[in-house]
Design a protein around this motif. Structure first.
Motif, PDB file in Angstrom:
ATOM      1  N   ASP A 232       0.839  -1.193   0.000  1.00  0.00           N
ATOM      2  CA  ASP A 232       0.000   0.000   0.000  1.00  0.00           C
ATOM      3  C   ASP A 232       0.876   1.246   0.000  1.00  0.00           C
ATOM      4  O   ASP A 232       0.985   1.969   0.992  1.00  0.00           O
ATOM      5  CB  ASP A 232      -0.928  -0.034   1.219  1.00  0.00           C
ATOM      6  N   GLN A 233       1.504   1.503  -1.138  1.00  0.00           N
ATOM      7  CA  GLN A 233       2.374   2.653  -1.276  1.00  0.00           C
ATOM      8  C   GLN A 233       1.671   3.743  -2.086  1.00  0.00           C
ATOM      9  O   GLN A 233       0.690   3.486  -2.769  1.00  0.00           O
ATOM     10  CB  GLN A 233       3.680   2.280  -1.981  1.00  0.00           C
ATOM     11  N   ALA A 269       0.382  -0.150 -10.840  1.00  0.00           N
ATOM     12  CA  ALA A 269       0.346   0.243  -9.435  1.00  0.00           C
ATOM     13  C   ALA A 269      -1.033   0.009  -8.818  1.00  0.00           C
ATOM     14  O   ALA A 269      -1.144  -0.519  -7.713  1.00  0.00           O
ATOM     15  CB  ALA A 269       0.745   1.716  -9.309  1.00  0.00           C
ATOM     16  N   ASP A 274      -1.492  -0.291  -4.850  1.00  0.00           N
ATOM     17  CA  ASP A 274      -0.900   0.995  -4.516  1.00  0.00           C
ATOM     18  C   ASP A 274      -1.842   2.137  -4.861  1.00  0.00           C
ATOM     19  O   ASP A 274      -2.811   1.977  -5.605  1.00  0.00           O
ATOM     20  CB  ASP A 274       0.425   1.177  -5.262  1.00  0.00           C
ATOM     21  N   LYS A 292      -7.055   4.766  -5.301  1.00  0.00           N
ATOM     22  CA  LYS A 292      -6.666   3.378  -5.088  1.00  0.00           C
ATOM     23  C   LYS A 292      -7.714   2.453  -5.681  1.00  0.00           C
ATOM     24  O   LYS A 292      -8.896   2.785  -5.742  1.00  0.00           O
ATOM     25  CB  LYS A 292      -6.508   3.111  -3.586  1.00  0.00           C
TER      26      LYS A 292
END
Length: 335
Positions: A232-233, A269, A274, A292
């Protein structure tokens, strides 16, 4: 609404003029020449008046909800004849300037109280919101002496997005479990984050902080906690809209190459959990807060589709300051 003489009327006028030249040599012909000229003028005037009396046709255009730059789409055009006689028309739809379409001009007949369905393929090369003008119609009069030029229908707009085909190709490969073809290699990188992954038996070299003492007491043996790389960036994509991005590289500009790359990075992503945010600089100052989930790809597309370069230089220092004001959380930044 303009009237233009047709080739038939021009040919009759030329013939009438030649008869006048012949009549100058023979006095007996001049009387017939004058009567013929008067009849021709009367018929031409009557035909012009009738051309303005007839009802104009209607134009209904159906545009696709969205199109991709460089990808062929279909536009549906219907011309409705409201008069009680067949009409001969020339049709040219109000297509944008930067497009590929080989259908127009179209010429043909529309039966009385009938309609013409003209569905034509078109390829738009410019991203953003593209406008379609009114439909141009050239109607031939009843006697064929005049062509009446009119513009009918309404203006229309369609959103043209960057070509999403490379991202779709990636998705197909991912669904087929062929990630090796995309260059993605999954590796466990233990100890780089504090995201819990699983419990496992103690191994030589594990630090004391990894031992789960509660689980160890239950099993009467040492149990270690295993961690995985944080998923979870926040990924922040910074898009340069300055004038140097206008350079053409191949068939499209460097700016469009960057947009296509951003779409692919965003898809990867979002797919792995992410967050993705977008900041533009260099004359276009826009900000998309991090989103997200794979469903957020639509949000990214709607945000990117109408980006354009500017005639201003890019200030990277100012862009970094703006980024710090918008995003204070630790993030990976891609310029």
């Amino acid at each position: 609404m303009l009237l233009r003489p047709t080739r038939a009327l021009i040919a009759l006028l030329i013939l009438w003029t030649l008869m006048g030249l012949a009549g100058s040599l023979h006095s007996g012909v001049s009387v017939g020449w004058g009567i013929l000229g008067g009849a021709l003028a009367f018929l031409a005037l009557l035909d012009a008046l009738v051309a303005f009396v007839f009802k104009l046709p209607l134009a209904e255009r159906t545009l696709p909800g969205r199109m991709a730059a460089g990808v062929e789409g279909e536009v549906k055009l219907r011309i409705i004849n409201l008069s009680d006689r067949p009409i001969h028309v020339g049709v040219f739809d109000g297509i944008p300037s930067r497009c590929e379409c080989d259908v127009f001009p179209w010429r043909g007949w529309i039966k009385r109280s009938g309609y013409l369905d003209l569905n034509y393929p078109i390829t738009l090369s410019k991203r953003g919101e593209v406008s379609f003008g009114k439909t141009h119609i050239l109607m031939t009069s009843l006697l064929g002496f005049w062509s009446r030029f009119v513009k009918i229908g309404d203006h229309g707009k369609v959103k043209v997005y960057p070509n999403y085909q490379p991202v779709l190709s990636y998705a197909l490969m991912a669904m087929a479990h062929r990630q090796e073809h995309t260059g993605i290699i999954r590796k466990n990188r233990a100890g780089l984050s504090r995201d819990f992954h699983q419990l496992r038996d103690y191994q030589m070299g594990d630090s004391l902080s990894q031992i789960d003492w509660k689980a160890s007491s239950k099993r009467q043996s040492l149990i270690s906690r295993d961690f995985q790389e944080q998923l979870d960036q926040s990924v922040i994509l910074m898009l340069d809209c300055g004038r140097r991005m206008r350079i053409i590289d191949g068939e499209i500009s460097q700016f469009d190459h960057c947009l296509n790359s951003m779409l692919l990075i965003s898809y990867v992503a979002l797919r792995q959990g992410d967050q993705v945010g977008i900041l533009s600089f260099g004359g276009t100052d826009r900000w998309l807060p991090p989103v997200k989930g794979t469903s957020s790809m639509t949000t990214v597309l709607n945000h990117l589709y109408d980006y354009e370069t500017s005639p201003f230089p890019s200030d990277f220092s100012e862009a970094a300051e703006r980024l710090l004001r918008h995003q204070q959380r630790r993030s990976m930044v891609v310029v």
